[in-house]
Design an enzyme around this catalytic site. Structure first.
Site, PDB file in Angstrom:
ATOM      1  N   HIS A 231      -1.004   4.572  -6.891  1.00 50.14           N
ATOM      2  CA  HIS A 231       0.017   5.625  -6.741  1.00 50.14           C
ATOM      3  C   HIS A 231      -0.353   6.427  -5.486  1.00 50.14           C
ATOM      4  CE1 HIS A 231       3.089   8.400  -7.754  1.00 50.14           C
ATOM      5  NE2 HIS A 231       2.566   9.025  -8.805  1.00 50.14           N
ATOM      6  N   HIS A 270       6.249  -1.710  -4.085  1.00 48.82           N
ATOM      7  CA  HIS A 270       6.749  -0.578  -4.856  1.00 48.82           C
ATOM      8  C   HIS A 270       7.348  -1.090  -6.155  1.00 48.82           C
ATOM      9  CE1 HIS A 270       8.797   3.174  -5.804  1.00 48.82           C
ATOM     10  NE2 HIS A 270       7.942   3.725  -4.966  1.00 48.82           N
ATOM     11  N   ASP A 321       3.313   5.627   1.787  1.00 49.35           N
ATOM     12  CA  ASP A 321       1.902   5.865   2.093  1.00 49.35           C
ATOM     13  C   ASP A 321       1.443   5.143   3.360  1.00 49.35           C
ATOM     14  OD1 ASP A 321       1.436   7.522  -0.090  1.00 49.35           O
ATOM     15  OD2 ASP A 321       1.171   5.825  -1.429  1.00 49.35           O
TER      16      ASP A 321
HETATM   17  N1  ACO Z   1      -0.506  -6.419  -1.883  1.00 51.69           N
HETATM   18  C1  ACO Z   1      -0.540  -7.700  -2.281  1.00 51.69           C
HETATM   19  N2  ACO Z   1       0.280  -8.174  -3.223  1.00 51.69           N
HETATM   20  C2  ACO Z   1       1.163  -7.343  -3.761  1.00 51.69           C
HETATM   21  C3  ACO Z   1       1.257  -5.991  -3.390  1.00 51.69           C
HETATM   22  C4  ACO Z   1       0.378  -5.536  -2.411  1.00 51.69           C
HETATM   23  N3  ACO Z   1       0.389  -4.282  -1.994  1.00 51.69           N
HETATM   24  N4  ACO Z   1       2.226  -5.394  -4.084  1.00 51.69           N
HETATM   25  C5  ACO Z   1       2.730  -6.321  -4.888  1.00 51.69           C
HETATM   26  N5  ACO Z   1       2.099  -7.500  -4.704  1.00 51.69           N
HETATM   27  C6  ACO Z   1       2.358  -8.749  -5.384  1.00 51.69           C
HETATM   28  C7  ACO Z   1       1.543  -8.819  -6.669  1.00 51.69           C
HETATM   29  O1  ACO Z   1       0.274  -9.396  -6.467  1.00 51.69           O
HETATM   30  C8  ACO Z   1       2.429  -9.651  -7.548  1.00 51.69           C
HETATM   31  O2  ACO Z   1       2.300 -10.986  -7.180  1.00 51.69           O
HETATM   32  P1  ACO Z   1       2.280 -12.139  -8.304  1.00 51.69           P
HETATM   33  O3  ACO Z   1       3.620 -12.051  -8.967  1.00 51.69           O
HETATM   34  O4  ACO Z   1       2.058 -13.371  -7.509  1.00 51.69           O
HETATM   35  O5  ACO Z   1       1.164 -11.785  -9.225  1.00 51.69           O
HETATM   36  C9  ACO Z   1       3.836  -9.229  -7.137  1.00 51.69           C
HETATM   37  O6  ACO Z   1       3.724  -8.773  -5.790  1.00 51.69           O
HETATM   38  C10 ACO Z   1       4.382  -8.090  -7.994  1.00 51.69           C
HETATM   39  O7  ACO Z   1       3.435  -7.026  -7.930  1.00 51.69           O
HETATM   40  P2  ACO Z   1       3.137  -6.029  -9.117  1.00 51.69           P
HETATM   41  O8  ACO Z   1       1.830  -5.379  -8.884  1.00 51.69           O
HETATM   42  O9  ACO Z   1       3.354  -6.723 -10.438  1.00 51.69           O
HETATM   43  O10 ACO Z   1       4.321  -5.021  -8.925  1.00 51.69           O
HETATM   44  P3  ACO Z   1       4.366  -3.599  -9.546  1.00 51.69           P
HETATM   45  O11 ACO Z   1       5.774  -3.203  -9.503  1.00 51.69           O
HETATM   46  O12 ACO Z   1       3.663  -3.513 -10.829  1.00 51.69           O
HETATM   47  O13 ACO Z   1       3.460  -2.790  -8.507  1.00 51.69           O
HETATM   48  C11 ACO Z   1       2.621  -1.388  -6.897  1.00 51.69           C
HETATM   49  C12 ACO Z   1       3.883  -1.858  -7.610  1.00 51.69           C
HETATM   50  C13 ACO Z   1       1.590  -0.929  -7.943  1.00 51.69           C
HETATM   51  C14 ACO Z   1       2.980  -0.201  -6.023  1.00 51.69           C
HETATM   52  C15 ACO Z   1       2.038  -2.542  -6.067  1.00 51.69           C
HETATM   53  O14 ACO Z   1       2.998  -2.959  -5.124  1.00 51.69           O
HETATM   54  C16 ACO Z   1       0.728  -2.156  -5.389  1.00 51.69           C
HETATM   55  O15 ACO Z   1      -0.332  -2.255  -6.008  1.00 51.69           O
HETATM   56  N6  ACO Z   1       0.799  -1.720  -4.100  1.00 51.69           N
HETATM   57  C17 ACO Z   1      -0.392  -1.233  -3.410  1.00 51.69           C
HETATM   58  C18 ACO Z   1      -0.694   0.213  -3.786  1.00 51.69           C
HETATM   59  C19 ACO Z   1       0.288   1.184  -3.145  1.00 51.69           C
HETATM   60  O16 ACO Z   1       0.580   1.100  -1.969  1.00 51.69           O
HETATM   61  N7  ACO Z   1       0.758   2.140  -3.959  1.00 51.69           N
HETATM   62  C20 ACO Z   1       1.664   3.188  -3.476  1.00 51.69           C
HETATM   63  C21 ACO Z   1       2.960   3.166  -4.249  1.00 51.69           C
HETATM   64  S1  ACO Z   1       4.194   4.214  -3.498  1.00 51.69           S
HETATM   65  C22 ACO Z   1       3.689   5.813  -3.705  1.00 51.69           C
HETATM   66  O17 ACO Z   1       2.931   6.158  -4.590  1.00 51.69           O
HETATM   67  C23 ACO Z   1       4.233   6.821  -2.684  1.00 51.69           C
END
Ligand code: ACO
Length: 385
Positions: A231, A270, A321
């Site tokens: 987050h 996201h 971010d």
């Molecule tokens: N890097 C690599 N792979 C990613 C990323 C990432 N940043 N984000 C998503 N993916 C991939 C996952 O590995 C997953 O792949 P798979 O289906 O092969 O396993 C797929 O995309 C779906 O990802 P999830 O994590 O299931 O998606 P979710 O909706 O739960 O997650 C999240 C969203 C937590 C923001 C995720 O994209 C993440 O961890 N990003 C990095 C952290 C980040 O930047 N957070 C800031 C959010 S915005 C804010 O707070 C202002």
């Protein structure tokens, strides 16, 4: 005695892991529309607010549902400007915290102390909660600045009532008012971070509020939720990634390796937006002005190289971010202070949601399906193996 356990039969129920796709309530505070890539605060596109309003006007809008007129804004800013100092007990508690404490732990603790000192903490009327929200809006910059300066062995800078929110925030942190370009970029970041519907930290504040706990307790819990790198902690994590990569020419190889290690790339992806975060273009524009101001082409090259590599490898778009991390770095904040800056902004959205939750409250208490061991009975201590 046998310690063998059997698993209880698991009911066939659809589980919404992470509450993904679950709609839990109405909100009139903001609307996130992933299809049109838009974000509205009380009906206004956030890009238009960033182009025409100050952060103080946006805070007023989130709390009062309408933008202020000149007289309302004057009254509002006077209230905010008059509360920009920290009481002695808050400073003492911060002083007692070790420099090894993460700045988010410092902010969380300081807000908790403010709540414990406030004789109106238990008053949950809207007027009292509005007053507390303005207090926190005014005092969070003082907390963040105080902590940043003590980490650098610098003396406290007292606030200036003649300055707007962002100019004063930067003045209290760095001891001088930076150029308009810097103040404007910072103000834009505050507007963009202010509110984003039922994200993890906002939902946390609503869960705490739903038990009829107080505003400070809800905010402290929200800070805890925001700290995590999935987050708000991601803006700090982006800068750590940039430091790890070093230069633009190394971005592609670094990404290959990171993905091979199944690492999440911070600042990308996201839960709601799948085709790009609506706030990124506005923040990227603000970052570009800072790149020019600080003559930081190398940082921009790295930013672009990692984004390009991510698009060709995973097609996962950057979130807010990603541009805000390097922006705060250029402005001069230590990396660990980036998420506390997010807190200073999001206090507006959190408290708007706290007041909305209270206005039509229902205790938030979801269900779960038990998948632990089957029913059993405790043996006496001497009989346990
Ligand atoms: N890097 C690599 N792979 C990613 C990323 C990432 N940043 N984000 C998503 N993916 C991939 C996952 O590995 C997953 O792949 P798979 O289906 O092969 O396993 C797929 O995309 C779906 O990802 P999830 O994590 O299931 O998606 P979710 O909706 O739960 O997650 C999240 C969203 C937590 C923001 C995720 O994209 C993440 O961890 N990003 C990095 C952290 C980040 O930047 N957070 C800031 C959010 S915005 C804010 O707070 C202002």
């Amino acid at each position: 005695m046998s310690t063998e356990t059997t698993a209880a039969p698991v009911e066939e129920v659809k589980i919404y892991k992470g509450l993904a796709g679950v709609v839990v309530d109405y909100t009139a505070v903001s609307k996130v529309n992933p299809e049109t890539n838009s974000l509205l605060y009380r009906g206004y596109p956030v890009q238009e607010l960033a182009a025409t309003c100050s952060f103080e006007e946006v805070a007023y809008l989130l709390w009062h549902s309408e933008l202020p007129d000149a007289a309302q804004l004057a009254e509002f800013t006077a209230a905010e400007r008059s509360q920009r100092t920290l009481d002695a007990p808050v400073k003492r508690v911060i002083d007692d915290l070790p420099l090894t404490a993460h700045p988010m732990d410092v902010v969380r603790t300081a807000v908790s102390v403010i709540g414990a000192l406030d004789p109106t903490t238990a008053d949950s009327s809207t007027s009292s909660n509005l007053a507390k929200s303005i207090t926190l809006l005014a005092k969070l910059p003082a907390i963040v600045s105080y902590d940043q300066r003590r980490r650098r062995g610098q003396d406290v800078v007292e606030p200036r009532e003649d300055l707007g929110y962002s100019a004063n925030f930067l003045y209290m942190t760095f001891g001088e008012v930076p150029s308009d370009v810097v103040v404007d970029a910072f103000d834009v970041s505050m507007i963009l971070y202010a509110e984003h519907s039922f994200n993890a930290s906002t939902f946390t504040t609503r869960v705490v509020t739903s038990t009829l706990s107080d505003l400070y307790s809800a905010v402290v819990a929200g800070i805890g939720a925001l700290k995590g790198p999935l987050h708000g902690g991601a803006n700090e994590a982006v800068m750590h990634i940039f430091d790890e990569i070093g230069t633009a020419d190394k971005a592609e190889a670094w990404l290959e390796q990171a993905l091979a290690e199944k690492r999440k790339i911070m600042g990308f992806g996201h839960r709601v937006y799948k085709n790009g975060d609506s706030r990124v273009p506005t923040m990227k524009k603000a970052l570009d002005t800072l790149i020019e101001e600080y003559d930081a082409q190398e940082l921009l090259d790295l930013y672009v190289a990692l984004d390009d590599a991510m698009q060709s490898r995973k097609a996962i778009q950057p979130n807010l971010d990603y541009p805000s991390g390097p922006a705060y770095h250029l402005i001069g904040y230590d990396t660990e202070l980036f998420t506390p800056l997010f807190v200073a902004s999001r206090i507006t959205g959190w408290t708007a949601h706290i007041m909305e939750q209270l206005a039509s409250n229902a205790l938030i208490r979801p269900l779960s399906v038990y998948n632990g061991v089957d029913e059993r009975h405790p043996a006496a201590l001497a009989e346990r193996a």
